[in-house]
Design a protein around this motif. Structure first.
Motif, PDB file in Angstrom:
ATOM      1  N   PHE A 292      19.908  -0.840  10.979  1.00 19.54           N
ATOM      2  CA  PHE A 292      18.712  -0.757  11.803  1.00 19.54           C
ATOM      3  C   PHE A 292      17.673  -1.748  11.298  1.00 19.54           C
ATOM      4  CE2 PHE A 292      15.718   1.325   8.930  1.00 19.54           C
ATOM      5  CZ  PHE A 292      16.547   1.913   7.996  1.00 19.54           C
ATOM      6  N   THR A 293      16.699  -1.999  12.149  1.00 23.69           N
ATOM      7  CA  THR A 293      15.558  -2.861  11.820  1.00 23.69           C
ATOM      8  C   THR A 293      14.299  -2.014  11.838  1.00 23.69           C
ATOM      9  OG1 THR A 293      16.633  -4.784  12.810  1.00 23.69           O
ATOM     10  CG2 THR A 293      14.245  -4.900  12.527  1.00 23.69           C
ATOM     11  N   LEU A 294      13.437  -2.200  10.828  1.00 21.90           N
ATOM     12  CA  LEU A 294      12.166  -1.469  10.744  1.00 21.90           C
ATOM     13  C   LEU A 294      11.023  -2.470  10.765  1.00 21.90           C
ATOM     14  CD1 LEU A 294      10.346   1.015  10.243  1.00 21.90           C
ATOM     15  CD2 LEU A 294      10.762   0.690   7.777  1.00 21.90           C
ATOM     16  N   ILE A 295      10.137  -2.335  11.741  1.00 22.79           N
ATOM     17  CA  ILE A 295       8.933  -3.158  11.833  1.00 22.79           C
ATOM     18  C   ILE A 295       7.791  -2.333  11.233  1.00 22.79           C
ATOM     19  CG2 ILE A 295       7.374  -4.401  13.374  1.00 22.79           C
ATOM     20  CD1 ILE A 295       9.720  -4.539  15.375  1.00 22.79           C
ATOM     21  N   LEU A 296       7.380  -2.692  10.021  1.00 24.42           N
ATOM     22  CA  LEU A 296       6.409  -1.895   9.256  1.00 24.42           C
ATOM     23  C   LEU A 296       5.075  -2.624   9.207  1.00 24.42           C
ATOM     24  CD1 LEU A 296       6.068   0.717   7.604  1.00 24.42           C
ATOM     25  CD2 LEU A 296       6.726  -0.600   5.574  1.00 24.42           C
ATOM     26  N   THR A 297       4.052  -1.981   9.756  1.00 22.61           N
ATOM     27  CA  THR A 297       2.690  -2.537   9.790  1.00 22.61           C
ATOM     28  C   THR A 297       1.841  -1.845   8.736  1.00 22.61           C
ATOM     29  OG1 THR A 297       2.893  -2.971  12.161  1.00 22.61           O
ATOM     30  CG2 THR A 297       0.663  -2.932  11.229  1.00 22.61           C
ATOM     31  N   ASN A 298       1.058  -2.615   7.979  1.00 23.39           N
ATOM     32  CA  ASN A 298       0.141  -2.039   6.988  1.00 23.39           C
ATOM     33  C   ASN A 298      -1.125  -1.558   7.665  1.00 23.39           C
ATOM     34  OD1 ASN A 298       1.676  -2.529   4.591  1.00 23.39           O
ATOM     35  ND2 ASN A 298       1.125  -4.694   4.732  1.00 23.39           N
ATOM     36  N   GLY A 299      -1.488  -0.311   7.401  1.00 19.96           N
ATOM     37  CA  GLY A 299      -2.721   0.201   7.926  1.00 19.96           C
ATOM     38  C   GLY A 299      -3.916  -0.211   7.066  1.00 19.96           C
ATOM     39  N   ALA A 300      -5.115   0.123   7.534  1.00 21.24           N
ATOM     40  CA  ALA A 300      -6.328  -0.206   6.794  1.00 21.24           C
ATOM     41  C   ALA A 300      -6.497   0.739   5.604  1.00 21.24           C
ATOM     42  CB  ALA A 300      -7.543  -0.110   7.711  1.00 21.24           C
ATOM     43  N   GLY A 301      -7.185   0.260   4.568  1.00 23.37           N
ATOM     44  CA  GLY A 301      -7.484   1.107   3.419  1.00 23.37           C
ATOM     45  C   GLY A 301      -6.552   0.916   2.258  1.00 23.37           C
ATOM     46  N   GLY A 302      -5.556   0.011   2.394  1.00 26.45           N
ATOM     47  CA  GLY A 302      -4.589  -0.201   1.317  1.00 26.45           C
ATOM     48  C   GLY A 302      -5.182  -0.964   0.134  1.00 26.45           C
ATOM     49  N   PRO A 303      -4.382  -1.539  -0.707  1.00 23.97           N
ATOM     50  CA  PRO A 303      -2.933  -1.604  -0.481  1.00 23.97           C
ATOM     51  C   PRO A 303      -2.224  -0.289  -0.763  1.00 23.97           C
ATOM     52  CG  PRO A 303      -3.482  -2.597  -2.568  1.00 23.97           C
ATOM     53  CD  PRO A 303      -4.801  -2.256  -1.942  1.00 23.97           C
ATOM     54  N   PHE A 304      -1.089  -0.066   0.011  1.00 21.12           N
ATOM     55  CA  PHE A 304      -0.266   1.120  -0.147  1.00 21.12           C
ATOM     56  C   PHE A 304       1.128   0.727  -0.649  1.00 21.12           C
ATOM     57  CE2 PHE A 304      -3.570   3.354   1.668  1.00 21.12           C
ATOM     58  CZ  PHE A 304      -3.881   2.954   2.974  1.00 21.12           C
ATOM     59  N   THR A 305       1.791   1.683  -1.249  1.00 24.42           N
ATOM     60  CA  THR A 305       3.161   1.465  -1.707  1.00 24.42           C
ATOM     61  C   THR A 305       4.134   2.163  -0.774  1.00 24.42           C
ATOM     62  OG1 THR A 305       3.152   3.424  -3.129  1.00 24.42           O
ATOM     63  CG2 THR A 305       2.411   1.327  -4.118  1.00 24.42           C
ATOM     64  N   VAL A 306       5.376   1.668  -0.738  1.00 22.50           N
ATOM     65  CA  VAL A 306       6.432   2.307   0.042  1.00 22.50           C
ATOM     66  C   VAL A 306       7.663   2.443  -0.843  1.00 22.50           C
ATOM     67  CG1 VAL A 306       7.233   0.089   1.004  1.00 22.50           C
ATOM     68  CG2 VAL A 306       7.799   2.247   2.155  1.00 22.50           C
ATOM     69  N   SER A 307       8.280   3.599  -0.791  1.00 27.65           N
ATOM     70  CA  SER A 307       9.523   3.838  -1.529  1.00 27.65           C
ATOM     71  C   SER A 307      10.539   4.431  -0.575  1.00 27.65           C
ATOM     72  CB  SER A 307       9.276   4.769  -2.718  1.00 27.65           C
ATOM     73  OG  SER A 307       8.726   6.006  -2.275  1.00 27.65           O
ATOM     74  N   TRP A 308      11.817   4.406  -1.000  1.00 31.18           N
ATOM     75  CA  TRP A 308      12.910   4.771  -0.101  1.00 31.18           C
ATOM     76  C   TRP A 308      13.741   5.904  -0.699  1.00 31.18           C
ATOM     77  CZ3 TRP A 308      12.155   2.216   4.309  1.00 31.18           C
ATOM     78  CH2 TRP A 308      11.410   1.034   4.251  1.00 31.18           C
ATOM     79  N   ALA A 309      14.233   6.795   0.180  1.00 34.13           N
ATOM     80  CA  ALA A 309      15.080   7.905  -0.236  1.00 34.13           C
ATOM     81  C   ALA A 309      16.203   8.071   0.767  1.00 34.13           C
ATOM     82  CB  ALA A 309      14.263   9.196  -0.343  1.00 34.13           C
ATOM     83  N   GLY A 310      17.236   8.798   0.358  1.00 42.38           N
ATOM     84  CA  GLY A 310      18.364   9.043   1.251  1.00 42.38           C
ATOM     85  C   GLY A 310      19.627   8.348   0.826  1.00 42.38           C
ATOM     86  N   GLY A 311      19.684   7.823  -0.391  1.00 39.86           N
ATOM     87  CA  GLY A 311      20.873   7.133  -0.881  1.00 39.86           C
ATOM     88  C   GLY A 311      20.492   6.200  -2.013  1.00 39.86           C
TER      89      GLY A 311
END
Length: 356
Positions: A292-311
């Motif tokens: 799959f393809t994920l189009i990820l937009t950063n919201g205001a107030g960051g910077p934010f971190t992203v982590s992944w789960a499920g494998g």
């Protein structure tokens, strides 16, 4: 002068009349008519419509007509009407008044017995029955034939009477295609009917479960294909394995602190990272590859971190070296795939820092 009764037109001598003729009038106008009304038989032969009409006796004659060949009008007061020698269907019209007849159709064709202007009843060849006038038309109250059926023909339908052609009739055979039937006496379990090259309806072989049915062309049975199929064992729904398809775009909205991404719900996902978040990948296909393809937009107030789960996740150079855009409103396009049902996910960012 003598009068007559209302139904059978029997003479009713009036006191002071019929001087010298009383005996003849009574015999011709009453006695003879009572005799035929109880036990007399009217004989009709040949073809042509017949009308039964009351006749009246007088001092000189009974005026009773007891036989008729062909069409015409005859005396109606008889108890029995016998028909013979017919070469086609025949119609008899009785008087529209209270009357009962025993009808013996000794001819070779159907006789219709009716009141004037009505449809009456059909009396088939060889049938003997009792009919009576019910105030509107003649109806049948008893018959020597169970239901009046003499012959049954099903033509080219493929059906035939399995027992007698009268009374209770059992039908056997298979209804032909040309008459709206299938022409089939059995089929293959799991198969479907189709129109064959011989212009008949046939049953295909059993179709494989959870596969897509494809046509075989003119006269060829439909079948299932291994190129397309569905699997019902996925927790969140079915999926399709295909050689080509249109991508389904699923909007996840704001990620929040945690977001589930169900792989079987689309091929392209959009999301906005409104806070530091963990995204869990769920429900990849059990066999074959999921991507799959994920189009990820950063919201205001960051910077934010992203982590992944499920494998287990693997990125080019490792997760520590994979840089992503953190500026507000910037967009990164992520790509993930798993070849082993989600045990291992391979990810990368083919496009990053997309802005307008």
């Amino acid at each position: 002068m003598a009068a007559e009764t209302a139904l059978l037109d029997l003479v009713t001598p009036t006191q002071g009349t019929l001087t010298g003729t009383w005996g003849n009038t009574v015999n011709n106008g009453i006695t003879e008519y009572v005799d035929i009304a109880i036990a007399g038989t009217l004989t009709l032969t040949g073809d042509g419509a017949v009308t039964l009409a009351n006749t009246i006796g007088d001092a000189s004659a009974t005026n009773i007509v007891s036989t008729l060949s062909g069409a015409g009008t005859v005396t109606a007061q008889f108890a029995v009407v016998k028909i013979s020698g017919t070469g086609t269907a025949k119609t008899i019209t009785g008087p529209s008044s209270s009357k009962t007849y025993i009808v013996d159709n000794a001819g070779s064709y159907t006789v219709t017995f009716k009141a004037s202007g009505q449809t009456g009843v059909s009396i088939v060849a060889g049938e003997k029955c009792t009919v009576y006038y019910n105030g509107t038309d003649y109806v049948k109250v008893a018959s020597s034939t169970t239901d009046g059926v003499s012959t049954i023909s099903f033509g080219s339908t493929g059906l035939t009477p399995a027992t007698d052609t009268s009374g209770a009739v059992t039908v056997a055979g298979t209804l032909a295609v040309g008459n709206g039937g299938t022409g089939l006496t059995s089929g293959t379990s799991g198969g479907v009917p189709y129109y064959s090259a011989t212009n008949t309806i046939a049953s295909s072989a059993a179709l494989t479960a959870n596969k897509v049915v494809i046509g075989g062309g003119a006269g060829v049975a439909p079948s299932t294909t291994t190129l397309l199929g569905t699997a019902a064992a996925v927790t969140s729904g079915n999926y399709i394995q295909a050689v080509g398809y249109a991508d389904t775009v699923t909007a996840l909205g704001n990620t929040g602190a945690a977001k589930n991404l169900d792989v079987t719900s689309g091929n392209v996902f959009t999301a906005t990272l409104d806070q530091s978040s963990t995204i869990t990948l769920r429900y990849p296909v059990a066999t074959g590859s999921s991507s799959f393809t994920l189009i990820l937009t950063n919201g205001a107030g960051g910077p934010f971190t992203v982590s992944w789960a499920g494998g287990t996740f693997k990125f080019p150079g490792g997760a520590a070296s994979l840089s992503r855009t953190t500026a507000a409103n910037a967009i990164d396009v992520w790509f993930f795939f798993t070849p082993d049902g989600g045990t291992t996910w391979y990810g990368t960012i083919p496009m990053k820092n997309l802005t307008t």
